[in-house]
Design an enzyme around this catalytic site. Sequence first.
Site, short mmCIF file in Angstrom:
data_model
loop_
_atom_site.label_atom_id
_atom_site.label_comp_id
_atom_site.label_asym_id
_atom_site.label_seq_id
_atom_site.Cartn_x
_atom_site.Cartn_y
_atom_site.Cartn_z
N GLU A 1 -5.67 -7.76 -0.97
CA GLU A 1 -6.37 -7.65 0.07
C GLU A 1 -7.92 -7.23 0.00
O GLU A 1 -7.92 -6.46 -0.92
CB GLU A 1 -5.94 -6.44 1.10
CG GLU A 1 -4.66 -6.63 1.81
CD GLU A 1 -4.46 -5.47 2.80
OE1 GLU A 1 -5.10 -4.86 2.95
OE2 GLU A 1 -3.36 -5.66 3.30
N GLU B 1 0.72 -1.08 -0.09
CA GLU B 1 0.11 -0.13 -0.04
C GLU B 1 0.79 1.24 -0.15
O GLU B 1 0.86 2.16 0.76
CB GLU B 1 -0.99 0.04 1.24
CG GLU B 1 -1.83 -1.00 1.09
CD GLU B 1 -3.16 -0.92 2.07
OE1 GLU B 1 -3.04 -0.13 2.80
OE2 GLU B 1 -4.21 -1.82 1.78
#
Length: 422
Positions: free
Chosen positions: A345, A233
């Site tokens: 995710e 991320e």
Amino acid sequence: MPQKCYLALAAAAAVASVRDQGAIWSQCGGVGWTGATTCVDGAVCTAQSDNYSQCVPVIATMTASTTVTSASKTTTTSPSNTVAPRPGTLKFVGVNIAGFDFGCTTDGSCTTGAANPPLTQYSGKDGEGQMTHFVNGDGYNVFRLPVGWQFLTNNIIGPVDQTNLAEYDALVQSCLATGAYCILDIHNYARWNKGASIIGQGGPTNAQFAQTWTEIATFYKDTQKVVFGIMNEPHDIPDMNLWAGSVQAAVTAIRNAGATTQMILLPGNDYTSAGAFVSNGSGDALKKVVNPDGSATNLIFDVHQYLDSDNSGTHAECVTNNIDSAWAPLVEWLRANKRQAFNTETGGGNTASCVQYMCQQIAYQAQNSDVILGYVGWSAGNFDASYVLSELPSGSGSSWADTELVAQCMAPKAGAQRGSMS
Ligand SMILES: *[C@@H]1O[C@H](CO)[C@@H](O)[C@H](O)[C@H]1NC(C)=O
Ligand SMILES: *[C@@H]1O[C@H](CO)[C@@H](O)[C@H](O)[C@H]1NC(C)=O
């Protein structure tokens, strides 16, 4: 006998009368559409674009994803993006086994004392038992194993700490022992600690980042079932082309260390958002990253997407299947660029709204499995069962029970259960 996920989908459709429900494969929405917007039992209205939604059979897509998952358990060949899966099958379905990343925050700081290995020998939860259950009981075939960069190097921007690597490797070996693929995920948001800390843009240099990957890849170069997740991320990246250079440095380091064939996951900006990947320039910057031979073989784009109101994965209720806003434009871009992505995710609360939208998202991914490799749920591992997105199974030994969202939607086995109803 109907399963609960099936009932939840049917219940959503039941607000309209039966004569208003679209037949399987018929149009059910899109710009200007005035006909039925719900589908008959066993199908779900799935947007293919802003302009066109279609009643897609749930059973077909779920059954197909189970087939490929069990097939992949018996294959020993490494994945390759030259393999073209059939639409309707996902190659990988998995769960995050979190804990070594605990203490890491979005500014890239990681309190290594808060790292909490999900292994009983380190006083954690039984991650090994969880993974064994997920494979043998549910049909999963991949796990993602987040770890803080500071944990791996014991808090210095420098060599990997062999004691800490051995501790992390205990989890990796537990994963490999199940027969599954194992994603190594450095969980640092493209940063090292607070402030102007972005890798290659004021923080650690590309060479320092690459050094960590050289050491990890050297350690795992002969392990075919590891997958290198370069960075969790990245966000608020000032210059995406510079970031692509940092990603390139890691890819070159991994390949030159001798890990020449394994998959490498390339992370974009905006917390690796699937929805922003095309629109905010991550795709255009990252598609230039190549292997030392100039190819893009097994360089897979890493994308995350949650289903709650702000795509944060912090709410128990889901409000979207992400198809219009994220998956459709991504799928179109991937096909145009002949590339693939992996959704490492995604998740939701153990609620009816998440069961409904997650089943839709998975069905859409399965229909586009030529470019979407699979998904990994967030999260099991060392979370408590009270965690809002818990996928933690309860139990021990060989007796485990899954959470609602896993049991009814995310586990490959859920598809098998529904498939057997037909
Ligand atoms: C939807 O239709 C409009 C008008 O025909 C077109 O301009 C637009 O590109 C279409 N959008 C998609 C996503 O297909
Ligand atoms: C796009 O990227 C820029 C630079 O990192 C960031 O400031 C902006 O918030 C991003 N926009 C969206 C819509 O995510």
